[in-house]
Design a protein around this motif. Structure first.
Motif, PDB file in Angstrom:
ATOM      1  N   MET A   1     -14.448 -13.237   1.950  1.00 31.00           N
ATOM      2  CA  MET A   1     -14.190 -12.263   0.776  1.00 31.00           C
ATOM      3  C   MET A   1     -13.515 -12.671   0.625  1.00 31.00           C
ATOM      4  SD  MET A   1     -16.032  -8.497   3.043  1.00 31.00           S
ATOM      5  CE  MET A   1     -14.546  -8.658   4.529  1.00 31.00           C
ATOM      6  N   SER A   2     -13.638 -13.543  -0.579  1.00 29.50           N
ATOM      7  CA  SER A   2     -12.986 -12.702  -2.324  1.00 29.50           C
ATOM      8  C   SER A   2     -13.442 -13.380  -3.520  1.00 29.50           C
ATOM      9  CB  SER A   2     -11.485 -13.958  -1.297  1.00 29.50           C
ATOM     10  OG  SER A   2     -11.940 -15.295  -1.265  1.00 29.50           O
ATOM     11  N   ALA A   3     -12.602 -14.228  -4.005  1.00 33.65           N
ATOM     12  CA  ALA A   3     -12.585 -14.270  -5.271  1.00 33.65           C
ATOM     13  C   ALA A   3     -13.396 -15.343  -5.409  1.00 33.65           C
ATOM     14  CB  ALA A   3     -12.308 -14.068  -6.778  1.00 33.65           C
ATOM     15  N   ASP A   4     -12.502 -15.968  -4.531  1.00 37.01           N
ATOM     16  CA  ASP A   4     -12.274 -17.714  -4.316  1.00 37.01           C
ATOM     17  C   ASP A   4     -13.518 -17.949  -3.635  1.00 37.01           C
ATOM     18  OD1 ASP A   4     -10.261 -18.631  -5.174  1.00 37.01           O
ATOM     19  OD2 ASP A   4      -8.961 -18.487  -2.944  1.00 37.01           O
ATOM     20  N   SER A   5     -13.728 -16.832  -2.364  1.00 38.28           N
ATOM     21  CA  SER A   5     -15.521 -17.486  -2.011  1.00 38.28           C
ATOM     22  C   SER A   5     -16.999 -16.900  -3.241  1.00 38.28           C
ATOM     23  CB  SER A   5     -15.987 -17.039  -0.260  1.00 38.28           C
ATOM     24  OG  SER A   5     -15.916 -15.153  -1.101  1.00 38.28           O
ATOM     25  N   LEU A   6     -17.043 -16.207  -3.521  1.00 36.12           N
ATOM     26  CA  LEU A   6     -17.433 -15.791  -4.469  1.00 36.12           C
ATOM     27  C   LEU A   6     -17.926 -17.283  -5.352  1.00 36.12           C
ATOM     28  CD1 LEU A   6     -16.381 -12.220  -5.690  1.00 36.12           C
ATOM     29  CD2 LEU A   6     -18.998 -12.900  -5.164  1.00 36.12           C
ATOM     30  N   HIS A   7     -16.517 -17.702  -6.532  1.00 35.06           N
ATOM     31  CA  HIS A   7     -16.583 -18.928  -7.231  1.00 35.06           C
ATOM     32  C   HIS A   7     -17.308 -20.047  -6.172  1.00 35.06           C
ATOM     33  CE1 HIS A   7     -14.658 -21.422  -9.546  1.00 35.06           C
ATOM     34  NE2 HIS A   7     -14.588 -20.668 -10.568  1.00 35.06           N
ATOM     35  N   ALA A   8     -16.877 -20.300  -5.371  1.00 31.13           N
ATOM     36  CA  ALA A   8     -17.653 -21.292  -4.372  1.00 31.13           C
ATOM     37  C   ALA A   8     -18.521 -21.387  -4.555  1.00 31.13           C
ATOM     38  CB  ALA A   8     -17.330 -21.824  -3.341  1.00 31.13           C
ATOM     39  N   SER A   9     -19.349 -20.348  -4.518  1.00 36.00           N
ATOM     40  CA  SER A   9     -21.086 -19.772  -3.874  1.00 36.00           C
ATOM     41  C   SER A   9     -21.953 -19.914  -5.522  1.00 36.00           C
ATOM     42  CB  SER A   9     -21.309 -18.199  -3.759  1.00 36.00           C
ATOM     43  OG  SER A   9     -20.901 -17.264  -4.083  1.00 36.00           O
ATOM     44  N   ALA A  10     -20.752 -19.965  -6.331  1.00 34.06           N
ATOM     45  CA  ALA A  10     -21.019 -19.136  -7.568  1.00 34.06           C
ATOM     46  C   ALA A  10     -21.860 -21.307  -8.657  1.00 34.06           C
ATOM     47  CB  ALA A  10     -21.053 -18.776  -8.879  1.00 34.06           C
ATOM     48  N   ILE A  11     -20.729 -22.032  -8.138  1.00 37.25           N
ATOM     49  CA  ILE A  11     -20.654 -23.136  -8.571  1.00 37.25           C
ATOM     50  C   ILE A  11     -22.247 -23.801  -7.379  1.00 37.25           C
ATOM     51  CG2 ILE A  11     -19.781 -25.221  -8.016  1.00 37.25           C
ATOM     52  CD1 ILE A  11     -16.610 -24.059  -8.694  1.00 37.25           C
ATOM     53  N   GLU A  12     -21.791 -23.652  -6.137  1.00 41.15           N
ATOM     54  CA  GLU A  12     -22.887 -24.102  -5.212  1.00 41.15           C
ATOM     55  C   GLU A  12     -24.297 -23.691  -5.683  1.00 41.15           C
ATOM     56  OE1 GLU A  12     -24.381 -24.518  -0.691  1.00 41.15           O
ATOM     57  OE2 GLU A  12     -22.372 -22.898  -1.314  1.00 41.15           O
ATOM     58  N   ARG A  40     -11.526 -16.826 -11.489  1.00 44.34           N
ATOM     59  CA  ARG A  40     -12.116 -15.568 -10.561  1.00 44.34           C
ATOM     60  C   ARG A  40     -12.879 -15.375 -12.370  1.00 44.34           C
ATOM     61  NH1 ARG A  40      -8.266 -12.782  -7.842  1.00 44.34           N
ATOM     62  NH2 ARG A  40      -8.715 -10.935  -8.649  1.00 44.34           N
ATOM     63  N   GLY A  41     -13.919 -16.129 -12.798  1.00 45.33           N
ATOM     64  CA  GLY A  41     -14.880 -15.270 -13.415  1.00 45.33           C
ATOM     65  C   GLY A  41     -15.780 -14.902 -12.813  1.00 45.33           C
ATOM     66  N   CYS A  42     -16.213 -14.511 -11.433  1.00 44.42           N
ATOM     67  CA  CYS A  42     -17.335 -14.036 -10.805  1.00 44.42           C
ATOM     68  C   CYS A  42     -16.796 -12.445 -10.916  1.00 44.42           C
ATOM     69  CB  CYS A  42     -17.422 -14.824  -9.906  1.00 44.42           C
ATOM     70  SG  CYS A  42     -18.024 -16.367  -9.713  1.00 44.42           S
ATOM     71  N   LEU A  43     -15.564 -12.390 -11.031  1.00 43.88           N
ATOM     72  CA  LEU A  43     -14.698 -10.687 -10.998  1.00 43.88           C
ATOM     73  C   LEU A  43     -15.444 -10.025 -12.741  1.00 43.88           C
ATOM     74  CD1 LEU A  43     -12.654 -11.013  -8.245  1.00 43.88           C
ATOM     75  CD2 LEU A  43     -14.685 -10.472  -8.708  1.00 43.88           C
ATOM     76  N   ARG A  44     -15.403  -8.869 -13.194  1.00 46.51           N
ATOM     77  CA  ARG A  44     -15.483  -8.170 -14.386  1.00 46.51           C
ATOM     78  C   ARG A  44     -13.892  -8.083 -14.734  1.00 46.51           C
ATOM     79  NH1 ARG A  44     -18.018  -2.269 -13.579  1.00 46.51           N
ATOM     80  NH2 ARG A  44     -17.315  -3.066 -11.180  1.00 46.51           N
ATOM     81  N   GLU A  45     -13.281  -8.580 -14.327  1.00 46.82           N
ATOM     82  CA  GLU A  45     -11.791  -8.708 -14.742  1.00 46.82           C
ATOM     83  C   GLU A  45     -10.990  -9.470 -15.940  1.00 46.82           C
ATOM     84  OE1 GLU A  45      -8.911 -11.315 -11.867  1.00 46.82           O
ATOM     85  OE2 GLU A  45      -9.441  -8.968 -11.277  1.00 46.82           O
ATOM     86  N   GLU A  85     -15.212  -7.799  -5.044  1.00 43.72           N
ATOM     87  CA  GLU A  85     -14.095  -8.723  -3.857  1.00 43.72           C
ATOM     88  C   GLU A  85     -14.583  -8.801  -2.128  1.00 43.72           C
ATOM     89  OE1 GLU A  85     -11.003 -10.673  -4.691  1.00 43.72           O
ATOM     90  OE2 GLU A  85     -10.198  -9.245  -6.244  1.00 43.72           O
ATOM     91  N   GLY A  86     -15.245  -7.581  -2.455  1.00 47.60           N
ATOM     92  CA  GLY A  86     -16.130  -8.021  -1.333  1.00 47.60           C
ATOM     93  C   GLY A  86     -16.985  -8.358  -0.849  1.00 47.60           C
ATOM     94  N   ASP A  87     -17.768  -8.668  -1.723  1.00 50.31           N
ATOM     95  CA  ASP A  87     -18.886  -9.990  -1.956  1.00 50.31           C
ATOM     96  C   ASP A  87     -18.767 -10.743  -1.081  1.00 50.31           C
ATOM     97  OD1 ASP A  87     -20.668  -7.632  -2.249  1.00 50.31           O
ATOM     98  OD2 ASP A  87     -20.408  -8.209  -4.895  1.00 50.31           O
ATOM     99  N   ASP A  88     -18.988 -11.927  -0.127  1.00 45.28           N
ATOM    100  CA  ASP A  88     -18.975 -12.798   0.266  1.00 45.28           C
ATOM    101  C   ASP A  88     -19.674 -13.778  -0.527  1.00 45.28           C
ATOM    102  OD1 ASP A  88     -16.987 -14.087   2.332  1.00 45.28           O
ATOM    103  OD2 ASP A  88     -19.415 -13.656   3.970  1.00 45.28           O
ATOM    104  N   THR A  89     -20.496 -13.488  -0.834  1.00 44.81           N
ATOM    105  CA  THR A  89     -21.321 -14.821  -1.887  1.00 44.81           C
ATOM    106  C   THR A  89     -21.793 -13.946  -3.306  1.00 44.81           C
ATOM    107  OG1 THR A  89     -23.810 -14.403  -1.120  1.00 44.81           O
ATOM    108  CG2 THR A  89     -21.504 -16.472  -0.171  1.00 44.81           C
TER     109      THR A  89
END
Length: 172
Positions: A1-12, A40-45, A85-89
């Motif tokens: 659960m992180s910006a990294d896993s969100l990012h990776a899931s969006a790319i996939e 960190r482009g999957c986060l609103r920040e 950030e709590g979302d895995d994907t």
């Protein structure tokens, strides 16, 4: 659960997506380029723009689609919102948003990407930004009764062949 896993899931999701229309192919490439430059482009920040997660929620018989009258947009749109950030994907974020905004439990989501859209918006950041929206197809259980959340002006089922004039929803 992180910006990294969100990012990776969006790319996939985007790499596996094979849209037919030239516009969608162009949008797919633009989103992949964005993600290549925004870890960190999957986060609103990420103020210049960020990936958002949406759900096109269909009734169990696929005759209706659940739309929200969005207070900021002023139009009937699909459910969805920011990844957290709590979302895995991104898919997890879409299902979370659909459940929160509809009040319906037992939603079933198709795992592949349903579509993508880009919107200029002043969201909760309070400044103009861009939502790079990844859409998922979700089906509600039979007899599902939506409950409007505080994030919506109105929420209701619409026949897929009789949407309101100001509807901005992607139906394939």
């Amino acid at each position: 659960m992180s910006a990294d896993s969100l990012h990776a899931s969006a790319i996939e999701l985007l790499e596996k997506w094979s849209p037919g229309a030239d516009y969608d192919q162009s949008l797919r490439h633009a989103m992949l380029a964005f993600l290549g430059s925004a870890p960190r482009g999957c986060l609103r920040e990420h103020v210049p723009g960020h990936i958002t997660a949406s759900a096109v929620v269909f009734s169990h018989d696929e005759r209706e689609v659940l739309l929200t009258l969005h207070p900021r947009v002023g139009a009937w749109i699909q459910l969805g919102g920011h990844c957290e950030e709590g979302d895995d994907t991104v898919a997890d974020a879409a299902l979370r948003e659909a459940t929160e905004e509809s009040g319906i439990s037992g939603l079933r989501m198709e795992p592949e990407l349903y579509g993508a859209q880009a919107h200029s918006i002043t969201c909760s950041l309070g400044v103009p930004t861009r939502h790079l929206d990844l859409l998922f197809r979700i089906t509600a259980p039979a007899g599902a009764v939506p409950v409007r959340s505080a994030e919506s002006t109105d929420l209701r089922w619409w026949p897929v062949d009789a949407l309101p004039e100001n509807a901005e929803v992607l139906l394939r």
